[in-house]
Scaffold this motif. Structure first.
Motif, PDB file in Angstrom:
ATOM      1  N   CYS A  23     -56.098 -37.089   7.485  1.00 13.96           N
ATOM      2  CA  CYS A  23     -54.901 -36.763   8.259  1.00 13.96           C
ATOM      3  C   CYS A  23     -53.750 -36.654   7.265  1.00 13.96           C
ATOM      4  CB  CYS A  23     -54.617 -37.845   9.296  1.00 13.96           C
ATOM      5  SG  CYS A  23     -55.912 -38.054  10.532  1.00 13.96           S
ATOM      6  N   GLU A  32     -50.705 -34.998   7.732  1.00 12.11           N
ATOM      7  CA  GLU A  32     -49.420 -34.557   8.280  1.00 12.11           C
ATOM      8  C   GLU A  32     -48.221 -35.280   7.676  1.00 12.11           C
ATOM      9  OE1 GLU A  32     -51.676 -37.270  11.111  1.00 12.11           O
ATOM     10  OE2 GLU A  32     -52.036 -35.290  10.255  1.00 12.11           O
ATOM     11  N   ILE A  40     -48.290 -30.935  16.520  1.00 17.33           N
ATOM     12  CA  ILE A  40     -49.548 -31.672  16.473  1.00 17.33           C
ATOM     13  C   ILE A  40     -49.963 -32.055  17.900  1.00 17.33           C
ATOM     14  CG2 ILE A  40     -48.339 -33.866  16.004  1.00 17.33           C
ATOM     15  CD1 ILE A  40     -50.806 -34.476  14.092  1.00 17.33           C
ATOM     16  N   SER A  60     -52.018 -32.931  21.464  1.00 22.35           N
ATOM     17  CA  SER A  60     -53.045 -33.915  21.815  1.00 22.35           C
ATOM     18  C   SER A  60     -53.958 -33.426  22.927  1.00 22.35           C
ATOM     19  CB  SER A  60     -52.385 -35.231  22.255  1.00 22.35           C
ATOM     20  OG  SER A  60     -51.643 -35.036  23.461  1.00 22.35           O
ATOM     21  N   GLU A  65     -54.550 -29.638  14.097  1.00 18.60           N
ATOM     22  CA  GLU A  65     -55.487 -29.722  15.217  1.00 18.60           C
ATOM     23  C   GLU A  65     -56.600 -30.721  14.883  1.00 18.60           C
ATOM     24  OE1 GLU A  65     -56.851 -25.730  15.570  1.00 18.60           O
ATOM     25  OE2 GLU A  65     -54.852 -24.907  15.964  1.00 18.60           O
ATOM     26  N   HIS A  66     -56.694 -31.777  15.671  1.00 14.66           N
ATOM     27  CA  HIS A  66     -57.739 -32.768  15.437  1.00 14.66           C
ATOM     28  C   HIS A  66     -59.109 -32.212  15.826  1.00 14.66           C
ATOM     29  CE1 HIS A  66     -59.987 -36.522  15.437  1.00 14.66           C
ATOM     30  NE2 HIS A  66     -58.942 -37.112  14.870  1.00 14.66           N
ATOM     31  N   SER A 105     -51.595 -36.571  18.529  1.00 10.66           N
ATOM     32  CA  SER A 105     -52.903 -35.969  18.300  1.00 10.66           C
ATOM     33  C   SER A 105     -53.971 -36.733  19.099  1.00 10.66           C
ATOM     34  CB  SER A 105     -53.210 -35.940  16.797  1.00 10.66           C
ATOM     35  OG  SER A 105     -54.360 -35.163  16.523  1.00 10.66           O
ATOM     36  N   TYR A 106     -55.132 -36.914  18.534  1.00 11.04           N
ATOM     37  CA  TYR A 106     -56.227 -37.566  19.238  1.00 11.04           C
ATOM     38  C   TYR A 106     -55.889 -38.992  19.633  1.00 11.04           C
ATOM     39  CZ  TYR A 106     -61.032 -39.084  20.234  1.00 11.04           C
ATOM     40  OH  TYR A 106     -62.166 -39.577  20.835  1.00 11.04           O
ATOM     41  N   ASP A 154     -45.950 -39.216  23.525  1.00  4.04           N
ATOM     42  CA  ASP A 154     -46.595 -38.308  22.578  1.00  4.04           C
ATOM     43  C   ASP A 154     -45.510 -37.386  22.037  1.00  4.04           C
ATOM     44  OD1 ASP A 154     -47.996 -36.390  21.191  1.00  4.04           O
ATOM     45  OD2 ASP A 154     -49.135 -35.644  22.918  1.00  4.04           O
ATOM     46  N   GLU A 178     -51.495 -44.179  14.737  1.00  2.00           N
ATOM     47  CA  GLU A 178     -51.903 -42.930  14.088  1.00  2.00           C
ATOM     48  C   GLU A 178     -53.255 -43.121  13.420  1.00  2.00           C
ATOM     49  OE1 GLU A 178     -49.772 -41.808  10.422  1.00  2.00           O
ATOM     50  OE2 GLU A 178     -48.709 -43.706  10.622  1.00  2.00           O
TER      51      GLU A 178
END
Length: 219
Positions: A48, A50, A63, A65, A88-89, A126-127, A151, A177
């Motif tokens: 990750c 970012e 980013i 989710s 993009e996760h 994200s995820y 988020d 995170e």
């Protein structure tokens, strides 16, 4: 996401700065879509990154989710008039959610208040926004607490107005995170909220992230 490091100079020294060094003559309307996160693809393909790109002025970071946000943010990014990194996760590629066929856009810098609460504010993106939502539901079943979940949707710009409003209400903040703890996104948010909301905090800000270590190749 990991291969974006091969293009590091082009992204941070050229794309991020073209608008300024050209005296505003060129607006680099560019979107770089880049997958990331631990998807079981090995040590060089599960990072990750970012937080690294948050450091550079001139770059904007979306980013999402979920699929709904992904479409809305991408529509905004395409016509943003500045270079946008679209993280993009990998695990989100297998998730489904309602996405309208109609044209819609999600404004950069406008976070999503997923759940309201009064005892604790959690920021997750994200995820991890999905993981945090599931965890909150379990915690609230076992304990008499009320947790707010935000988020941010975009890391640059960041919706600090909503975050500050939430922290002033709850008095507590946790940032979740998937990236490593050291110099992560949580560190930047924590510093900003500490400076803005010190008198409102009832306890130290908590960061939950991965260990400062490499991801093993095999399970």
């Amino acid at each position: 996401e990991d291969f974006i490091t091969v293009c590091f100079d082009g992204v941070v020294n050229q794309a991020a700065k073209l608008k300024v060094i050209s005296g505003g003559q060129f607006n680099l309307n560019m979107v770089i879509r880049t997958p990331g996160g631990a998807g079981g693809l090995g040590i060089q393909h599960s990072q990750c990154l970012e937080s690294i790109f948050m450091h550079f002025p001139g770059l904007y970071i979306a980013i999402p989710s979920n699929a709904y946000d992904a479409k809305g943010l991408l529509k905004t990014a395409i016509n943003y008039g500045n270079p946008v990194l679209f993280f993009e996760h990998q695990k989100l590629y297998n998730m489904e959610s309602e996405v309208p066929e109609k044209d819609y856009r999600i404004e950069f810098g406008k976070a999503n208040l997923i759940k309201e609460g009064k005892d604790l504010t959690i920021i997750a993106f994200s995820y991890m926004a999905n993981v945090s939502k599931d965890a909150i539901l379990q915690v609230e079943k076992e304990y008499s607490v009320s947790i707010e979940l935000i988020d941010p949707r975009t890391l640059v710009p960041m919706d600090y107005a909503l975050i500050i409003e939430s922290v002033k209400k709850t008095g507590r903040l946790m940032i979740v995170e998937e990236g490593v703890l050291r110099a992560g996104v949580g560190s930047e948010i924590s510093a900003e909220i500490q400076e803005s909301c010190f008198d409102y905090l009832d306890s130290p800000i908590k960061r939950i992230a991965s260990k400062n270590y490499l991801i093993p190749l095999a399970p």
